[in-house]
Design a protein around this motif. Structure first.
Motif: not given
Length: 353
Positions: A342, A344, A347
């Protein structure tokens, strides 16, 4: 998020098969018979002295080790101890006294108070025996004080049902506390004839025992189909409390002459009747999927009570049926290929922010 667990099974409830003739008359022989059919576990009826000594199991670790050894040698595990008959006697309406005396030893017949005390002691034995056997759950009935008043005619006096459940809670709370002390869940089979016969009554009972963590469910869809309850949605609602599972089939065939109440007919002539696995109308594909979805990791245990088929044929067919329906859950999500660490920043960039 952890992936779901794979259910254990197939298991076999021995109550309907125990008898005076070999191989059904002793624990060593009946477990070998069950293993030979493909069962990996057995649920033991604790009232049948041909198979098990409950009081001894409650006090003797050596005896419990012996019982486990017999099962291991045969090739099966113990799934749970069953105290259905004793649990039934914790609460008996006087209308059923004569019928239920047969569940208790002769010494307490015609003496409801003594019979209840015997039943409570038996339930406590089962908690201790389950711990000695290393079991996480036991299965039982709750009994009934209100069931004769199921249909609201004549009109029930205000407070009757509330008082019945209050008394039921008082009787069961100390028993459940002992199950907590021994680290064992008690799975009540939700069943007509008990005060707890559907989801609404289970919630009433749960309230009466103060939401006790050991007050749980032995899920049996056959009893739900016969009363036309949505047994799949039941799993959605109560899955956190389902600690045991009886795989039993049933069918409901209403006619112009009878419906849910089945007109006092015999089992073969009722609109609702129990069948061997695969011969009835229960959607076991849906059930096994729901239980896998909610991470049910205990046993699928055949309970056989078919009104038509020979029990040995039902047992022989039940093991492969359950094995076929058990879902070996995946260890990967379908979109794992799109995974990755992941980030950020990535995203936020994907959302234009």
């Amino acid at each position: 998020m952890p992936m779901p667990s794979t259910m254990k099974g197939p298991g076999l409830f021995l109550a309907q098969f125990a008898g005076d003739a070999a191989p059904f008359n002793s624990l060593p022989s009946i477990t070998r018979w069950a293993a030979g059919l493909g069962y990996k576990g057995v649920q033991i009826p604790t009232w049948d002295s041909r198979l098990f000594d409950l009081e001894k199991a409650a006090s003797s670790q050596a005896y419990c080790d012996e019982v486990k050894g017999i099962c291991t040698e045969a090739g099966v595990e113990i799934t749970e101890l069953s105290t259905h008959l004793q649990g039934q006697l914790v609460a008996v309406h006087p209308a059923y006294d004569a019928q239920f005396d047969g569940f208790a030893p002769p010494a307490v017949h015609n003496n409801p108070k003594a019979r209840q005390q015997w039943a409570v002691e038996q339930m406590k034995f089962a908690a201790k025996a389950s711990k000695n056997l290393g079991l996480k759950a036991s299965v039982s009935f709750c009994g009934a004080l209100a069931f004769p008043y199921l249909y609201p005619w004549p009109q029930r006096p205000a407070g009757l049902i509330e008082e019945a459940f209050s008394e039921l809670g008082k009787r069961w709370k100390p028993i459940l506390d002992l199950y907590e002390d021994n680290g064992v869940d008690l799975g009540y089979e939700i069943h007509p004839g008990e005060d707890v016969f559907d989801g609404a009554t289970f919630e009433m009972f749960l309230d009466a025992v103060g939401g006790h963590k050991r007050c749980n469910i032995n899920y049996d869809p056959s009893h739900f189909l016969l009363q036309q309850l949505d047994y799949l949605e039941f799993i959605d609602i109560y899955h956190e409390r389902i600690k045991a599972f009886h795989a039993k089939d049933a069918e409901f065939n209403p006619t112009g002459r009878q419906g849910v109440y089945s007109g006092y007919q015999s089992w073969t002539n009722r609109a609702g009747r129990f069948r061997s696995l695969g011969d009835g109308q229960v959607d076991f594909g849906g059930i096994f999927s729901k239980l896998a979805q909610y991470d049910y990791d205990s046993w699928a245990v055949l309970e056989w009570e078919c009104c038509l088929k020979h029990p040995e044929d039902g047992a022989a067919e039940g093991a492969p049926f359950i094995q076929h329906h058990i879902i070996r859950v995946t260890e990967k999500a379908f979109d794992d290929f799109a995974g990755g660490a992941t980030d950020k920043k990535v995203l936020r960039a994907m959302m234009g922010i």
